[in-house]
Design a protein around this motif. Structure first.
Motif, PDB file in Angstrom:
ATOM      1  N   PRO A  94     -12.159  -0.075  -1.978  1.00 21.58           N
ATOM      2  CA  PRO A  94     -10.866  -0.134  -2.656  1.00 21.58           C
ATOM      3  C   PRO A  94      -9.773  -0.717  -1.760  1.00 21.58           C
ATOM      4  O   PRO A  94      -9.848  -0.603  -0.538  1.00 21.58           O
ATOM      5  CB  PRO A  94     -10.568   1.341  -2.953  1.00 21.58           C
ATOM      6  CG  PRO A  94     -11.342   2.108  -1.953  1.00 21.58           C
ATOM      7  CD  PRO A  94     -12.563   1.293  -1.644  1.00 21.58           C
ATOM      8  N   VAL A  95      -8.783  -1.363  -2.383  1.00 16.18           N
ATOM      9  CA  VAL A  95      -7.570  -1.791  -1.674  1.00 16.18           C
ATOM     10  C   VAL A  95      -6.489  -0.785  -2.040  1.00 16.18           C
ATOM     11  O   VAL A  95      -6.143  -0.641  -3.209  1.00 16.18           O
ATOM     12  CB  VAL A  95      -7.149  -3.217  -2.086  1.00 16.18           C
ATOM     13  CG1 VAL A  95      -5.836  -3.601  -1.414  1.00 16.18           C
ATOM     14  CG2 VAL A  95      -8.239  -4.219  -1.746  1.00 16.18           C
ATOM     15  N   LEU A  96      -5.982  -0.074  -1.046  1.00 12.66           N
ATOM     16  CA  LEU A  96      -4.982   0.954  -1.284  1.00 12.66           C
ATOM     17  C   LEU A  96      -3.584   0.398  -1.016  1.00 12.66           C
ATOM     18  O   LEU A  96      -3.431  -0.579  -0.272  1.00 12.66           O
ATOM     19  CB  LEU A  96      -5.232   2.146  -0.357  1.00 12.66           C
ATOM     20  CG  LEU A  96      -6.652   2.735  -0.387  1.00 12.66           C
ATOM     21  CD1 LEU A  96      -6.805   3.800   0.686  1.00 12.66           C
ATOM     22  CD2 LEU A  96      -6.963   3.323  -1.748  1.00 12.66           C
ATOM     23  N   VAL A  97      -2.578   1.028  -1.600  1.00 14.03           N
ATOM     24  CA  VAL A  97      -1.192   0.630  -1.319  1.00 14.03           C
ATOM     25  C   VAL A  97      -0.976   0.693   0.193  1.00 14.03           C
ATOM     26  O   VAL A  97      -1.321   1.686   0.831  1.00 14.03           O
ATOM     27  CB  VAL A  97      -0.196   1.590  -2.013  1.00 14.03           C
ATOM     28  CG1 VAL A  97       1.236   1.315  -1.561  1.00 14.03           C
ATOM     29  CG2 VAL A  97      -0.300   1.464  -3.518  1.00 14.03           C
ATOM     30  N   GLY A  98      -0.460  -0.380   0.766  1.00 15.08           N
ATOM     31  CA  GLY A  98      -0.221  -0.425   2.210  1.00 15.08           C
ATOM     32  C   GLY A  98      -1.289  -1.176   2.980  1.00 15.08           C
ATOM     33  O   GLY A  98      -1.086  -1.530   4.141  1.00 15.08           O
ATOM     34  N   ASP A  99      -2.441  -1.438   2.333  1.00 15.05           N
ATOM     35  CA  ASP A  99      -3.485  -2.212   3.017  1.00 15.05           C
ATOM     36  C   ASP A  99      -3.060  -3.677   3.131  1.00 15.05           C
ATOM     37  O   ASP A  99      -2.364  -4.199   2.264  1.00 15.05           O
ATOM     38  CB  ASP A  99      -4.809  -2.144   2.234  1.00 15.05           C
ATOM     39  CG  ASP A  99      -5.586  -0.866   2.503  1.00 15.05           C
ATOM     40  OD1 ASP A  99      -5.141  -0.073   3.362  1.00 15.05           O
ATOM     41  OD2 ASP A  99      -6.628  -0.651   1.846  1.00 15.05           O
ATOM     42  N   THR A 100      -3.516  -4.320   4.177  1.00 17.54           N
ATOM     43  CA  THR A 100      -3.234  -5.745   4.371  1.00 17.54           C
ATOM     44  C   THR A 100      -4.528  -6.525   4.251  1.00 17.54           C
ATOM     45  O   THR A 100      -5.494  -6.236   4.955  1.00 17.54           O
ATOM     46  CB  THR A 100      -2.592  -5.983   5.751  1.00 17.54           C
ATOM     47  OG1 THR A 100      -1.391  -5.208   5.820  1.00 17.54           O
ATOM     48  CG2 THR A 100      -2.259  -7.454   5.953  1.00 17.54           C
ATOM     49  N   ILE A 101      -4.541  -7.467   3.319  1.00 20.14           N
ATOM     50  CA  ILE A 101      -5.774  -8.219   3.076  1.00 20.14           C
ATOM     51  C   ILE A 101      -5.634  -9.669   3.537  1.00 20.14           C
ATOM     52  O   ILE A 101      -4.527 -10.203   3.618  1.00 20.14           O
ATOM     53  CB  ILE A 101      -6.180  -8.186   1.585  1.00 20.14           C
ATOM     54  CG1 ILE A 101      -5.078  -8.790   0.703  1.00 20.14           C
ATOM     55  CG2 ILE A 101      -6.509  -6.774   1.139  1.00 20.14           C
ATOM     56  CD1 ILE A 101      -5.508  -9.003  -0.746  1.00 20.14           C
ATOM     57  N   HIS A 102      -6.765 -10.270   3.859  1.00 21.46           N
ATOM     58  CA  HIS A 102      -6.801 -11.707   4.109  1.00 21.46           C
ATOM     59  C   HIS A 102      -8.145 -12.234   3.604  1.00 21.46           C
ATOM     60  O   HIS A 102      -9.074 -11.461   3.383  1.00 21.46           O
ATOM     61  CB  HIS A 102      -6.601 -12.029   5.590  1.00 21.46           C
ATOM     62  CG  HIS A 102      -7.724 -11.580   6.468  1.00 21.46           C
ATOM     63  ND1 HIS A 102      -7.779 -10.321   7.030  1.00 21.46           N
ATOM     64  CD2 HIS A 102      -8.858 -12.215   6.864  1.00 21.46           C
ATOM     65  CE1 HIS A 102      -8.894 -10.207   7.748  1.00 21.46           C
ATOM     66  NE2 HIS A 102      -9.573 -11.334   7.665  1.00 21.46           N
ATOM     67  N   ALA A 103      -8.207 -13.545   3.410  1.00 18.92           N
ATOM     68  CA  ALA A 103      -9.445 -14.160   2.921  1.00 18.92           C
ATOM     69  C   ALA A 103     -10.161 -14.840   4.071  1.00 18.92           C
ATOM     70  O   ALA A 103      -9.531 -15.380   4.976  1.00 18.92           O
ATOM     71  CB  ALA A 103      -9.130 -15.171   1.825  1.00 18.92           C
ATOM     72  N   ASP A 104     -11.483 -14.792   4.016  1.00 19.32           N
ATOM     73  CA  ASP A 104     -12.320 -15.388   5.055  1.00 19.32           C
ATOM     74  C   ASP A 104     -13.406 -16.204   4.332  1.00 19.32           C
ATOM     75  O   ASP A 104     -14.272 -15.638   3.670  1.00 19.32           O
ATOM     76  CB  ASP A 104     -12.935 -14.242   5.883  1.00 19.32           C
ATOM     77  CG  ASP A 104     -13.719 -14.742   7.085  1.00 19.32           C
ATOM     78  OD1 ASP A 104     -14.157 -15.902   7.071  1.00 19.32           O
ATOM     79  OD2 ASP A 104     -13.894 -13.949   8.034  1.00 19.32           O
TER      80      ASP A 104
END
Lengths: 179, 148
Positions: B92-102
């Motif tokens: 899951p992606v939670l509020v506050g998580d930082t995502i990037h694409a690879d």
């Protein structure tokens, strides 16, 4: 539990392979939807966004005839919003996978869409949970298929749902029904 | 990578995007956009009793944010994607998580005179480098840049 909720709420143990639901409610795609999508994604550079932010560019390209069409991800996300489970209690825990997504014909500004769904498989995962595969078909106002997808999601059983709410000081379901 | 032609792209080429923190506002705006007000995205009280503990981002929000991070230029030789299959939501992606694409090029195959199919292994990762979305993607890529 009121009658409407009973009709819309589904837990893993109550879902049957092969069952279908009545067509969802409908929604008309507006230009604002696409602009908001581009704003939110941060994609004002990409192909879809350029249709809206740079009309001159798109007048000059092969995309001209497809101007003002919704990105696949917008159609996909908005049809989930038409689901009764987005408004009522449900056994869904989380999505596992979009197994396939086929955006077969463009949904354009002004088109009205809805979805139909069918349960194609279910597999238990222990006593409290299971995985359900559903096929969802998004159609336009003429009944033509716009997008098809197969999704796998984790559902909880009714018993798991009830156990979850016993732990809380204030049972959520009671609070909601009273609201 | 996304401005390269079919011939310029090589197996092993990799693109790591910049990051984006998924905020409270993102979740609310996505619910407003999609009318998807499911508990799991909107009710902190409810999710505190689930395995996630915090509200999770809509699947479509994570994918939309990823598209924004990739910023495919309008004149990119990448014409489009071929279907989207097996998009797996690994965590899951939670509020506050930082995502990037690879992204990584895993294979390429000429299609016709002007174009080829490039297979990419696409992973969206969080701030701990854990995969949150894993998807094999096939893109149609032109062999030459568009004129003008």
């Amino acid at each position: 539990m009121n009658r409407k909720e009973k009709a819309l709420t589904k837990f893993f143990d109550e879902i049957e392979i092969g069952e279908t639901r009545p067509p969802s409610r409908r929604r008309t795609l507006t230009e604002r939807d696409i602009e908001n999508y581009c704003d939110l994604s941060g994609d004002w550079v990409g192909t879809w966004a350029a249709m809206f932010s740079d009309e001159a560019h798109f007048e000059a390209t092969r995309f001209t005839e497809d101007r003002k069409t919704a990105p696949a991800n917008l159609v996909l996300s908005q049809q989930y919003g038409l689901s009764p489970t987005s408004e009522t209690l449900s056994g869904i825990v989380a999505l596992y996978e979009f197994e396939e997504i086929n955006y077969l014909q463009p949904l354009r500004v002004g088109d009205t869409f809805y979805y139909e769904t069918e349960v194609i498989d279910k597999q238990p995962r222990g006593p409290e949970y299971g995985v359900v595969r559903t096929r969802r078909v998004v159609k336009n106002q003429r009944g033509e298929v716009v997008l098809t997808m197969v999704a796998r999601a984790r559902f909880r059983t009714r018993a798991a749902w009830e156990a979850m709410h016993e732990k809380g000081a204030e049972p959520l379901r009671e609070r909601r029904e009273g609201a | 990578m996304l401005d390269k032609t079919f011939d310029e792209l090589q197996v092993g080429d990799r693109l790591i995007s910049k990051g984006r923190t998924i905020t409270e506002a993102d979740l609310v705006l996505f619910s407003m956009l999609t009318q998807d007000w499911a508990d799991i995205h909107t009710d902190s009280e409810f999710v505190s009793r689930t395995v996630f503990k915090k509200r999770i981002a809509h699947a479509g929000l994570t994918l939309a944010a990823c598209c924004g991070l990739l910023r495919v230029p309008p004149d990119s030789p990448v014409e489009g994607l071929f279907g989207m299959n097996h998009i797996r939501f690994a965590a899951p992606v939670l509020v506050g998580d930082t995502i990037h694409a690879d992204l990584e090029v895993v294979s390429k195959e000429p299609r016709d005179e002007g174009r080829g199919v490039v297979s990419l292994h696409c992973v969206i990762k969080n701030q701990r480098d854990e995969p949150v979305v894993v998807a094999p993607v096939k893109a149609m890529v032109r062999k030459e840049r568009a004129e003008g």
